[in-house]
Design a protein around this motif. Structure first.
Motif, PDB file in Angstrom:
ATOM      1  N   VAL A 187       0.844  -1.207   0.000  1.00 14.51           N
ATOM      2  CA  VAL A 187       0.000   0.000   0.000  1.00 14.51           C
ATOM      3  C   VAL A 187       0.878   1.256   0.000  1.00 14.51           C
ATOM      4  N   LYS A 188       1.961   1.195   0.756  1.00 19.01           N
ATOM      5  CA  LYS A 188       2.876   2.349   0.798  1.00 19.01           C
ATOM      6  C   LYS A 188       3.491   2.599  -0.573  1.00 19.01           C
ATOM      7  N   GLN A 189       3.838   1.510  -1.241  1.00 12.30           N
ATOM      8  CA  GLN A 189       4.427   1.669  -2.580  1.00 12.30           C
ATOM      9  C   GLN A 189       3.407   2.261  -3.553  1.00 12.30           C
ATOM     10  N   VAL A 190       2.168   1.820  -3.429  1.00  5.37           N
ATOM     11  CA  VAL A 190       1.138   2.384  -4.320  1.00  5.37           C
ATOM     12  C   VAL A 190       0.957   3.875  -4.012  1.00  5.37           C
ATOM     13  N   TRP A 191       0.925   4.223  -2.729  1.00  6.13           N
ATOM     14  CA  TRP A 191       0.816   5.647  -2.360  1.00  6.13           C
ATOM     15  C   TRP A 191       1.963   6.447  -2.956  1.00  6.13           C
ATOM     16  N   LYS A 192       3.152   5.856  -2.881  1.00  5.77           N
ATOM     17  CA  LYS A 192       4.336   6.550  -3.404  1.00  5.77           C
ATOM     18  C   LYS A 192       4.198   6.781  -4.906  1.00  5.77           C
ATOM     19  N   ALA A 193       3.715   5.752  -5.590  1.00  8.27           N
ATOM     20  CA  ALA A 193       3.517   5.890  -7.034  1.00  8.27           C
ATOM     21  C   ALA A 193       2.438   6.927  -7.329  1.00  8.27           C
ATOM     22  N   VAL A 194       1.366   6.909  -6.538  1.00  6.42           N
ATOM     23  CA  VAL A 194       0.260   7.868  -6.740  1.00  6.42           C
ATOM     24  C   VAL A 194       0.756   9.290  -6.533  1.00  6.42           C
ATOM     25  N   GLU A 195       1.647   9.450  -5.568  1.00  8.63           N
ATOM     26  CA  GLU A 195       2.196  10.782  -5.306  1.00  8.63           C
ATOM     27  C   GLU A 195       2.966  11.315  -6.514  1.00  8.63           C
ATOM     28  N   GLY A 196       3.584  10.388  -7.250  1.00  7.67           N
ATOM     29  CA  GLY A 196       4.377  10.817  -8.405  1.00  7.67           C
ATOM     30  C   GLY A 196       3.568  10.992  -9.679  1.00  7.67           C
ATOM     31  N   LEU A 197       2.276  10.702  -9.623  1.00 11.04           N
ATOM     32  CA  LEU A 197       1.456  10.845 -10.831  1.00 11.04           C
ATOM     33  C   LEU A 197       1.097  12.307 -11.074  1.00 11.04           C
ATOM     34  N   VAL A 220      -1.055   3.111 -14.220  1.00 11.15           N
ATOM     35  CA  VAL A 220      -0.844   1.717 -13.802  1.00 11.15           C
ATOM     36  C   VAL A 220       0.604   1.304 -14.065  1.00 11.15           C
ATOM     37  N   GLY A 221       1.135   1.783 -15.181  1.00 10.43           N
ATOM     38  CA  GLY A 221       2.533   1.477 -15.493  1.00 10.43           C
ATOM     39  C   GLY A 221       3.472   2.001 -14.421  1.00 10.43           C
ATOM     40  N   LYS A 222       3.185   3.211 -13.936  1.00 11.61           N
ATOM     41  CA  LYS A 222       4.044   3.782 -12.883  1.00 11.61           C
ATOM     42  C   LYS A 222       3.892   3.012 -11.577  1.00 11.61           C
ATOM     43  N   VAL A 223       2.666   2.610 -11.281  1.00 13.76           N
ATOM     44  CA  VAL A 223       2.456   1.822 -10.055  1.00 13.76           C
ATOM     45  C   VAL A 223       3.186   0.492 -10.169  1.00 13.76           C
ATOM     46  N   ARG A 224       3.085  -0.098 -11.328  1.00 16.93           N
ATOM     47  CA  ARG A 224       3.762  -1.389 -11.553  1.00 16.93           C
ATOM     48  C   ARG A 224       5.268  -1.232 -11.378  1.00 16.93           C
ATOM     49  N   THR A 225       5.800  -0.154 -11.937  1.00 16.25           N
ATOM     50  CA  THR A 225       7.242   0.092 -11.803  1.00 16.25           C
ATOM     51  C   THR A 225       7.627   0.280 -10.341  1.00 16.25           C
ATOM     52  N   GLU A 226       6.797   1.009  -9.613  1.00 15.78           N
ATOM     53  CA  GLU A 226       7.080   1.252  -8.191  1.00 15.78           C
ATOM     54  C   GLU A 226       7.045  -0.051  -7.394  1.00 15.78           C
ATOM     55  N   LEU A 227       6.166  -0.936  -7.811  1.00 16.23           N
ATOM     56  CA  LEU A 227       6.066  -2.215  -7.108  1.00 16.23           C
ATOM     57  C   LEU A 227       7.183  -3.175  -7.523  1.00 16.23           C
ATOM     58  N   GLY A 228       7.952  -2.749  -8.515  1.00 14.79           N
ATOM     59  CA  GLY A 228       9.091  -3.561  -8.920  1.00 14.79           C
ATOM     60  C   GLY A 228       8.769  -4.580  -9.983  1.00 14.79           C
ATOM     61  N   GLY A 229       7.584  -4.456 -10.601  1.00 12.94           N
ATOM     62  CA  GLY A 229       7.198  -5.385 -11.646  1.00 12.94           C
ATOM     63  C   GLY A 229       7.700  -4.950 -12.996  1.00 12.94           C
ATOM     64  N   LYS A 230       7.300  -5.703 -14.029  1.00  9.38           N
ATOM     65  CA  LYS A 230       7.721  -5.345 -15.379  1.00  9.38           C
ATOM     66  C   LYS A 230       6.892  -4.173 -15.861  1.00  9.38           C
ATOM     67  N   ARG A 231       7.411  -3.448 -16.789  1.00 10.81           N
ATOM     68  CA  ARG A 231       6.715  -2.280 -17.322  1.00 10.81           C
ATOM     69  C   ARG A 231       6.048  -2.636 -18.625  1.00 10.81           C
TER      70      ARG A 231
END
Lengths: 166, 191
Positions: B130-140, B180-191
């Motif tokens: 959840v923290k990682q998703v928040w972090k990604a959301v902050e960067g959107l 979603v791509g940015k969230v995925r990247t933040e979570l460490g998944g593939k882009r």
């Protein structure tokens, strides 16, 4: 730690469905998009993360909506307003009083200066009048003296004129 | 002549009363969603409450003009999005007030979890995600964040998001895809 427990307790009582967290079935909201980039189901980790995120926001929102509000003392604002009103009133009253006093003082000074100027002018006129009366007197004396020349002297004066002509 | 029952014309007072009752129902039904969306957008409880109040105040003023072209929720969400935009625009103008923001940090925001996770490890993992998703959301970007939150927090359809944001569905899809791509990247998944 107690804060966390409390929050988690609130979240649990919020009644949000937690089945999807226990049972990692596909979330219907995440399903319908065919685009692999938009469909996080193709990435289970992303799907779970988004589900957790949604539930977290819901739990937070419900807890925030039902939190106790701080009561703001309106009387403080009222007293401030009252004090401000009084201060402004005092300033206005003092200003109007000061302007009245200043105006009165200003008028007195102007009147004093005008009286001084008037006195000086009158003094000047009096002096002028006195000088004029002296001159008049002297002129009168001169005319009186010239008239006092004896008539017997007239022929002699004529002779003197004739000598000068020759 | 048929003796029918005469239909009384509705008076202005009655119409106003009905409209007021309808509005009360709309407020009760949609207030939580509007507040939740604003809370997720700003991470500031006081600001969210203020904006929610403003949203319903504005809606109340314009309730007579609501034609029902879209659902009340979509209409309210559109007002909320515009209020939020106005707020950030004013905030940028008043740059000296940036330090006074009451937004909670990511750690605090990500502490809110349903207690469905059985073990401590699961809880920690869920919190970290959840923290990682928040972090990604902050960067959107603002638009990406709005679209992302409407889709994955408010669970709205693309058509509803398009109506609420005033964007086309294609644009909404594009923003969502990038988000979603940015969230995925933040979570460490593939882009």
């Amino acid at each position: 730690m107690s804060l966390l427990k409390n929050k988690m307790g609130n979240a649990a009582t919020a009644g949000d469905a937690t089945d999807s967290m226990l049972n990692p079935m596909p979330d219907p909201i995440l399903d319908p998009m065919p685009d692999p980039m938009l469909n996080p189901i193709s990435d289970p980790m992303l799907g779970h993360a988004l589900t957790h995120f949604r539930q977290s926001v819901h739990a937070w929102s419900e807890a925030a909506a039902s939190r106790p509000r701080k009561a703001v003392r309106v009387s403080v604002h009222r007293s401030w307003r009252l004090a401000t009103g009084w201060a402004l009133g005092c300033v206005l009253a003092a200003g109007s009083l000061a302007s009245g006093i200043y105006e009165h003082h200003h008028r007195q000074v102007v009147a004093r200066l005008a009286a001084q100027a008037e006195a000086a002018r009158e003094q000047q006129l009096a002096a002028q009048r006195a000088r004029e009366s002296d001159e008049d007197l002297l002129a009168t004396v001169d005319s009186d003296v010239s008239r006092a020349v004896p008539a017997a002297m007239e022929p002699l004066a004529q002779l003197m004129d004739g000598d000068d002509n020759q | 002549m048929a003796a029918g029952t005469a239909v009384k014309p509705m008076t202005a007072e009655t119409a106003d009363e009905i409209a007021a009752q309808e509005f009360v129902r709309v407020v009760e039904a949609h207030r939580p969603q509007i507040f939740r969306f604003l809370l997720a957008s700003t991470r500031d409880m006081d600001l969210s409450e203020t904006l929610t109040q403003e949203c319903f105040l504005k809606a109340h003023r314009n309730w007579r003009h609501f034609r029902g072209d879209s659902s009340a929720m979509t209409w309210l969400m559109r007002i909320a999005i515009n209020l939020q935009k106005d707020h950030w625009r004013n905030r940028r103008m008043q740059f000296w007030r940036h330090a006074r923001t009451n937004a909670v940090d990511l750690d605090e925001a990500s502490e809110w979890l349903p207690s469905g996770e059985r073990t401590v490890e699961q809880q920690m993992l869920a919190r970290e995600r959840v923290k990682q998703v928040w972090k990604a959301v902050e960067g959107l970007s603002e638009r990406q964040r709005t679209v992302f939150l409407l889709r994955y927090v408010e669970e709205q359809e693309l058509s509803e998001i398009a109506q609420a944001t005033g964007l086309s569905e294609g644009t909404v899809k594009a923003h969502l895809s990038r988000a979603v791509g940015k969230v995925r990247t933040e979570l460490g998944g593939k882009r």
